[in-house]
Design a protein around this motif. Structure first.
Motif, PDB file in Angstrom:
ATOM      1  N   HIS A  41     -13.128  10.871  13.261  1.00 38.54           N
ATOM      2  CA  HIS A  41     -13.854  12.144  13.306  1.00 38.54           C
ATOM      3  C   HIS A  41     -15.064  12.119  12.377  1.00 38.54           C
ATOM      4  O   HIS A  41     -16.118  12.649  12.721  1.00 38.54           O
ATOM      5  CB  HIS A  41     -12.927  13.304  12.950  1.00 38.54           C
ATOM      6  CG  HIS A  41     -11.793  13.452  13.916  1.00 38.54           C
ATOM      7  ND1 HIS A  41     -11.981  13.678  15.261  1.00 38.54           N
ATOM      8  CD2 HIS A  41     -10.458  13.375  13.731  1.00 38.54           C
ATOM      9  CE1 HIS A  41     -10.811  13.746  15.866  1.00 38.54           C
ATOM     10  NE2 HIS A  41      -9.868  13.567  14.953  1.00 38.54           N
ATOM     11  N   ILE A  42     -14.922  11.484  11.222  1.00 40.82           N
ATOM     12  CA  ILE A  42     -16.072  11.359  10.313  1.00 40.82           C
ATOM     13  C   ILE A  42     -17.185  10.570  10.989  1.00 40.82           C
ATOM     14  O   ILE A  42     -18.359  10.946  10.935  1.00 40.82           O
ATOM     15  CB  ILE A  42     -15.638  10.692   8.991  1.00 40.82           C
ATOM     16  CG1 ILE A  42     -14.673  11.612   8.236  1.00 40.82           C
ATOM     17  CG2 ILE A  42     -16.846  10.355   8.128  1.00 40.82           C
ATOM     18  CD1 ILE A  42     -13.994  10.963   7.050  1.00 40.82           C
ATOM     19  N   ARG A  43     -16.815   9.491  11.661  1.00 41.23           N
ATOM     20  CA  ARG A  43     -17.819   8.668  12.368  1.00 41.23           C
ATOM     21  C   ARG A  43     -18.475   9.459  13.491  1.00 41.23           C
ATOM     22  O   ARG A  43     -19.699   9.444  13.656  1.00 41.23           O
ATOM     23  CB  ARG A  43     -17.149   7.406  12.925  1.00 41.23           C
ATOM     24  CG  ARG A  43     -18.102   6.469  13.653  1.00 41.23           C
ATOM     25  CD  ARG A  43     -17.378   5.201  14.088  1.00 41.23           C
ATOM     26  NE  ARG A  43     -16.405   5.451  15.114  1.00 41.23           N
ATOM     27  CZ  ARG A  43     -16.664   5.362  16.430  1.00 41.23           C
ATOM     28  NH1 ARG A  43     -17.861   5.022  16.844  1.00 41.23           N
ATOM     29  NH2 ARG A  43     -15.715   5.584  17.307  1.00 41.23           N
ATOM     30  N   GLN A  44     -17.675  10.182  14.266  1.00 39.45           N
ATOM     31  CA  GLN A  44     -18.220  10.958  15.374  1.00 39.45           C
ATOM     32  C   GLN A  44     -19.105  12.111  14.889  1.00 39.45           C
ATOM     33  O   GLN A  44     -20.088  12.458  15.545  1.00 39.45           O
ATOM     34  CB  GLN A  44     -17.082  11.489  16.254  1.00 39.45           C
ATOM     35  CG  GLN A  44     -16.322  10.420  16.995  1.00 39.45           C
ATOM     36  CD  GLN A  44     -17.188   9.637  17.971  1.00 39.45           C
ATOM     37  OE1 GLN A  44     -18.180  10.128  18.495  1.00 39.45           O
ATOM     38  NE2 GLN A  44     -16.823   8.395  18.204  1.00 39.45           N
ATOM     39  N   GLU A  66     -19.363  18.256  21.524  1.00 35.05           N
ATOM     40  CA  GLU A  66     -18.581  17.135  21.002  1.00 35.05           C
ATOM     41  C   GLU A  66     -18.631  17.113  19.471  1.00 35.05           C
ATOM     42  O   GLU A  66     -17.613  16.865  18.813  1.00 35.05           O
ATOM     43  CB  GLU A  66     -19.123  15.828  21.562  1.00 35.05           C
ATOM     44  CG  GLU A  66     -18.269  14.640  21.245  1.00 35.05           C
ATOM     45  CD  GLU A  66     -18.711  13.396  21.994  1.00 35.05           C
ATOM     46  OE1 GLU A  66     -18.472  12.303  21.454  1.00 35.05           O
ATOM     47  OE2 GLU A  66     -19.269  13.504  23.097  1.00 35.05           O
ATOM     48  N   LEU A  67     -19.777  17.391  18.896  1.00 36.46           N
ATOM     49  CA  LEU A  67     -19.914  17.433  17.443  1.00 36.46           C
ATOM     50  C   LEU A  67     -18.977  18.471  16.839  1.00 36.46           C
ATOM     51  O   LEU A  67     -18.258  18.192  15.873  1.00 36.46           O
ATOM     52  CB  LEU A  67     -21.370  17.743  17.059  1.00 36.46           C
ATOM     53  CG  LEU A  67     -21.648  18.049  15.589  1.00 36.46           C
ATOM     54  CD1 LEU A  67     -21.358  16.841  14.707  1.00 36.46           C
ATOM     55  CD2 LEU A  67     -23.097  18.499  15.418  1.00 36.46           C
ATOM     56  N   PHE A  68     -18.935  19.660  17.421  1.00 35.82           N
ATOM     57  CA  PHE A  68     -18.098  20.721  16.875  1.00 35.82           C
ATOM     58  C   PHE A  68     -16.604  20.452  17.071  1.00 35.82           C
ATOM     59  O   PHE A  68     -15.792  20.812  16.222  1.00 35.82           O
ATOM     60  CB  PHE A  68     -18.498  22.084  17.446  1.00 35.82           C
ATOM     61  CG  PHE A  68     -19.788  22.594  16.861  1.00 35.82           C
ATOM     62  CD1 PHE A  68     -19.930  22.767  15.495  1.00 35.82           C
ATOM     63  CD2 PHE A  68     -20.863  22.892  17.683  1.00 35.82           C
ATOM     64  CE1 PHE A  68     -21.112  23.232  14.939  1.00 35.82           C
ATOM     65  CE2 PHE A  68     -22.050  23.355  17.136  1.00 35.82           C
ATOM     66  CZ  PHE A  68     -22.173  23.520  15.766  1.00 35.82           C
ATOM     67  N   VAL A  69     -16.228  19.805  18.170  1.00 40.65           N
ATOM     68  CA  VAL A  69     -14.815  19.448  18.365  1.00 40.65           C
ATOM     69  C   VAL A  69     -14.367  18.515  17.246  1.00 40.65           C
ATOM     70  O   VAL A  69     -13.311  18.710  16.635  1.00 40.65           O
ATOM     71  CB  VAL A  69     -14.589  18.803  19.758  1.00 40.65           C
ATOM     72  CG1 VAL A  69     -13.231  18.124  19.823  1.00 40.65           C
ATOM     73  CG2 VAL A  69     -14.704  19.849  20.846  1.00 40.65           C
ATOM     74  N   HIS A  70     -15.178  17.502  16.945  1.00 45.95           N
ATOM     75  CA  HIS A  70     -14.815  16.567  15.878  1.00 45.95           C
ATOM     76  C   HIS A  70     -14.856  17.244  14.512  1.00 45.95           C
ATOM     77  O   HIS A  70     -14.020  16.963  13.648  1.00 45.95           O
ATOM     78  CB  HIS A  70     -15.723  15.343  15.908  1.00 45.95           C
ATOM     79  CG  HIS A  70     -15.444  14.434  17.060  1.00 45.95           C
ATOM     80  ND1 HIS A  70     -14.305  13.667  17.129  1.00 45.95           N
ATOM     81  CD2 HIS A  70     -16.134  14.191  18.197  1.00 45.95           C
ATOM     82  CE1 HIS A  70     -14.314  12.972  18.254  1.00 45.95           C
ATOM     83  NE2 HIS A  70     -15.412  13.282  18.918  1.00 45.95           N
ATOM     84  N   LEU A  71     -15.793  18.145  14.313  1.00 52.39           N
ATOM     85  CA  LEU A  71     -15.872  18.872  13.049  1.00 52.39           C
ATOM     86  C   LEU A  71     -14.637  19.747  12.852  1.00 52.39           C
ATOM     87  O   LEU A  71     -14.034  19.748  11.775  1.00 52.39           O
ATOM     88  CB  LEU A  71     -17.145  19.726  13.010  1.00 52.39           C
ATOM     89  CG  LEU A  71     -17.424  20.441  11.702  1.00 52.39           C
ATOM     90  CD1 LEU A  71     -17.600  19.468  10.560  1.00 52.39           C
ATOM     91  CD2 LEU A  71     -18.655  21.319  11.848  1.00 52.39           C
TER      92      LEU A  71
END
Length: 129
Positions: A41-44, A66-71
């Motif tokens: 998740h940090i990488r994404q 996608e950014l917010f899902v990983h965040l």
């Protein structure tokens, strides 16, 4: 398991559950994720922020979901780890029983979905698997 149980037994159980989680939950909101790895998740998030800089003048916002899902995944992982540490320090090994609260909520939601709106989709293979 009692606090006196050998660490190796507990580690095998954790490894088994983590492997089941990794193979079961491969996406969230249509976004491919590895739910057992915070480093992913940090990488994404880094990739999403780089795309944000790259597309800042073009108006392309397709990468934001996608950014917010990983965040969100990383934030919930951090919140769970923090709460687990606090309760573990306060309650010791008995703090594991607190995990039943979110597990019962998730189980009820999944059971409701299986018996209700997703009843006719039981044989359908989920996308992303």
């Amino acid at each position: 398991m009692p606090d006196s149980a050998p660490v190796q037994i507990i580690q095998v159980i954790i490894n088994f559950v983590a492997s089941m989680q990794y193979n079961t939950f491969r996406q969230a909101e249509g976004v491919p994720v590895a739910t057992t790895f915070a480093t992913n998740h940090i990488r994404q998030i880094g990739i999403g922020l780089a795309r944000e800089v790259k597309y800042r003048h073009t108006g392309n916002r397709s990468h934001r979901e996608e950014l917010f899902v990983h965040l969100y995944m990383l934030l919930f992982f951090f919140a769970g780890a923090s709460l687990g540490s606090l309760f573990g320090h306060w309650m010791g090994g008995r703090s594991i029983w607190l995990t039943l609260i979110p597990l019962v909520v998730v189980f009820a939601a999944l059971l409701k979905a299986d018996l209700g709106e997703e009843k006719n989709r039981m044989e359908q293979k989920p996308t992303g698997h």
